[in-house]
Design an enzyme around this catalytic site. Structure first.
Site, mmCIF file in Angstrom:
data_model
loop_
_atom_site.group_PDB
_atom_site.id
_atom_site.type_symbol
_atom_site.label_atom_id
_atom_site.label_comp_id
_atom_site.label_asym_id
_atom_site.label_seq_id
_atom_site.Cartn_x
_atom_site.Cartn_y
_atom_site.Cartn_z
ATOM 1 C CD GLU A 1 38.567 36.146 41.723
ATOM 2 O OE1 GLU A 1 38.617 37.183 41.039
ATOM 3 O OE2 GLU A 1 37.573 35.829 42.390
ATOM 4 C CD GLU B 1 36.677 36.523 46.378
ATOM 5 O OE1 GLU B 1 35.899 36.942 45.492
ATOM 6 O OE2 GLU B 1 37.865 36.864 46.462
HETATM 7 O O1 IFM Z 1 35.377 41.999 44.690
HETATM 8 C C1 IFM Z 1 35.808 40.898 43.933
HETATM 9 C C2 IFM Z 1 37.010 40.256 44.582
HETATM 10 O O2 IFM Z 1 38.042 41.162 44.720
HETATM 11 C C3 IFM Z 1 37.497 39.097 43.735
HETATM 12 N N1 IFM Z 1 36.434 38.189 43.402
HETATM 13 C C4 IFM Z 1 35.211 38.754 42.892
HETATM 14 C C5 IFM Z 1 34.721 39.863 43.806
HETATM 15 C C6 IFM Z 1 33.414 40.457 43.260
HETATM 16 O O3 IFM Z 1 33.633 40.995 41.998
#
Ligand code: IFM
Length: 452
Positions: free
Chosen positions: A175, A355
Site C-alpha cells: 500500500e 488483504e
Molecule cells: O491493518 C491494516 C494493514 O496494515 C494494511 N491494510 C489495511 C489494514 C486494516 O486497516
C-alpha cells in the site's frame, strides 16, 4: 442447503490451484521492538508522539509473535490454509537501513519460513509494510529522499539472497498510497508529515524503489515471483452532478490510476499531473521505465468503496448503510466491480487478494467469540471474488486480514481484525467463529473433514 453444503458450493467456485491464506504484518504483531539488535522504525518513534495513537499504545510488545513464533505457526496450520502472507521488518534486517544483514534478523525469518514449509504452508513475503528504519528518516528524510529508493533495493537483494531459496513470492511494498498520503500528506501515520508535494515525491520514490528492487532481486535469483500490493477501491461519485463526477475521477486518479498507470503502463496519468501542478513529483528521465517492470502478480487489498473525495481515505457511514467498526461501508458488490474494472482497464498480471477482512467489536462469552458480522463480511466478500472469477478475472488467491487481532496503527489496539482473538494481557489466542468458518471453507476446498 445446509451450512456444510453451502461451504462446499462456495469453495467449488474457485479453481483447484487457488490459494487460501491469512495475512499479517511485522510491526502489527511481532513486538520485540529492540530485541537482538533490531533498530527502531519510524513507527516506534511515531508512537511516542502524544495523542497520535488512539489508546496511547505502541508496538513494543504487540502480539509478542517474535517470542511465540512456533505456537503462532501452529495456529496458522490449524486453520488448514496453505499460504501465509507476512512482512519483514527492515530494521530487524538492517538496523540503520543500510549495510550488511543482521544475522539475528535473518535467523528469525529463517525460522518463520522453515516453520511454514515444514507445516506445508507457502510463505508470501512483503518487504515493506511501513516500518522504515528510523535512522533513514532522521538522517536522510526517509522516502522523501531519492537515496532511500536505492537503500531499499539493497535491502531487497539481501532478502532475495537470504530467503529466496525457499520463498518464491515477494511483494515489494504494501500500500504505497498509505505510505505517501497517510504518512506524508495527512500526517495520520508515521512519519506524520503534512505536505502534499512531499507526499507525491514519496509516492514516486516508493514506486521507483519498487522498480529498483525488482531488478535487484531478479539479478540475485531468476525464479522469484515478484509483485506489489496496492490498496484499491472503486470510487463512486456521490451524485450524478458534474462536480461530483469530477471529484470521483480525481480521487480514482490519485488512488488507482496513479499507481497502476505507473506500474503497468510506465506513465503517470496526465490529468492528475496537471491537477497536482507544482505538487507533482520530480521524475528523472528513465524513472517511469524503471518503475514499469514486468510483474508476476498484483496484490489487491480491498475493504470498502469510496464515495467522494471528501471522505478520504475511506467512506464514512451513510444513512442506513452497514459499516464495520472502522466506520467503513460494507459493500461486497463493489469488490466485484473493482476486480472487473481492473481487468477491463489494464493488462494485468495474475491477481491475489492480499488483504480483505473487517474490524468489529468482539465480546468473549464463556470463552467463545461469536462474530457473526465478521463471518458474514468474509463470506460475502469471498463470494464477490468468485463472481469476478466467473466473469473471467484471473484471481489466484485470497488472504484474509488478519490472522490475529493486532496493532491497528493510529487506532492502536482498539480495533480488532483478527480471526484469532488476542487477549493482550495474557497473550492468549481464541479462534473466533469467523475463524472456524474460514477453516471450514479451506477444509471444504481441500476436501478435508469439516469440524462441527
Ligand atoms: O491493518 C491494516 C494493514 O496494515 C494494511 N491494510 C489495511 C489494514 C486494516 O486497516
Amino acid at each position: 442447503m445446509n451450512d456444510l453444503q453451502s461451504l462446499a458450493a462456495l469453495s467449488d467456485r474457485f479453481p483447484r490451484n487457488f490459494r487460501w491464506g491469512v495475512a499479517s504484518s511485522a510491526f502489527q504483531i511481532e513486538g520485540a521492538a529492540a530485541a537482538d539488535g533490531k533498530g527502531a522504525s519510524i513507527w516506534d518513534e511515531f508512537c511516542r508522539i502524544p495523542g497520535v495513537i488512539a489508546d496511547g499504545s505502541d508496538g513494543q510488545i504487540a502480539c509478542d509473535h517474535y517470542h511465540r513464533l512456533d505456537a503462532d505457526l501452529d495456529l496458522i496450520a490449524g486453520l488448514g490454509v496453505k499460504a501465509y502472507r507476512f512482512s519483514i521488518s527492515w530494521p530487524r534486517i538492517q538496523p540503520t537501513g543500510s549495510g550488511p544483514a543482521l544475522q539475528s534478523g535473518i535467523d528469525f525469518y529463517n525460522r518463520l519460513v522453515d516453520g511454514l514449509l515444514t507445516r506445508g504452508i507457502e510463505p508470501y513475503a512483503t518487504l515493506y509494510h511501513w516500518d522504515l528504519p528510523a535512522e533513514l528518516q532522521r538522517k536522510h528524510q526517509g522516502w522523501a529522499d531519492r537515496s532511500t529508493a536505492y537503500r531499499f533495493a539493497e535491502y531487497a537483494a539481501l532478502l532475495a539472497q537470504a530467503l529466496g531459496d525457499r520463498v518464491r513470492s515477494f511483494a515489494t511494498h504494501n500500500e504505497p498510497w498509505v505510505t505517501a498520503t497517510l504518512g506524508h500528506e495527512l500526517g495520520h501515520f508515521a512519519p506524520g508529515v503534512k505536505n502534499r508535494a512531499v507526499a507525491m515525491q514519496v509516492s514516486h520514490h516508493c514506486l521507483l524503489s519498487h522498480g529498483l528492487a525488482v531488478q535487484a532481486m531478479r539479478s540475485v535469483r531468476q525464479n522469484l515471483n515478484i509483485g506489489i500490493v496496492l490498496n484499491l477501491s472503486p470510487v463512486y461519485a456521490a451524485s450524478a452532478s458534474p462536480a461530483d463526477e469530477l471529484l470521483a475521477a480525481r480521487e480514482d486518479g490519485l488512488l488507482v490510476r496513479w499507481y497502476l498507470d505507473a506500474l503497468l503502463r510506465g506513465t503517470y496519468p496526465s490529468d492528475i499531473l496537471q491537477y497536482l501542478g507544482p505538487d507533482a513529483p520530480q521524475v528523472q528521465a528513465a524513472d517511469e521505465r524503471l518503475i514499469c517492470q514486468p510483474l508476476d502478480f498484483l496484490g489487491v487489498n480491498y475493504y470498502s468503496p469510496i464515495r467522494s473525495i471528501a471522505t478520504r481515505p475511506f467512506s464514512p457511514s451513510r444513512e442506513g448503510v452497514p459499516v464495520t467498526d472502522m466506520g467503513w461501508e460494507v459493500a461486497s458488490a463493489s469488490f466485484t466491480d473493482l476486480l472487473l474494472r481492473l481487468d477491463r482497464d489494464y493488462d494485468l498480471p495474475p491477481l491475489y487478494i492480499t488483504e480483505n477482512g473487517a474490524a468489529y467489536r468482539d465480546t468473549i462469552i464463556e470463552g467463545v467469540v461469536k462474530d457473526e458480522e465478521r463471518r458474514a463480511y468474509i463470506e460475502s466478500h469471498v463470494s464477490a471474488v468468485a463472481d469476478a472469477i466467473d466473469q473471467g478475472v484471473d484471481v489466484r488467491g485470497y488472504f484474509l486480514w488478519s490472522l490475529l487481532d493486532n496493532f491497528e496503527w493510529a487506532s492502536g489496539y482498539t480495533k480488532r481484525f483478527g480471526i484469532y482473538y488476542v487477549d493482550y494481557a495474557t497473550q492468549a489466542r481464541i479462534l473466533k467463529h469467523s475463524g472456524f468458518w474460514f477453516k471450514n471453507l479451506a477444509a471444504a476446498f481441500h476436501r478435508e473433514r469439516i469440524s462441527a
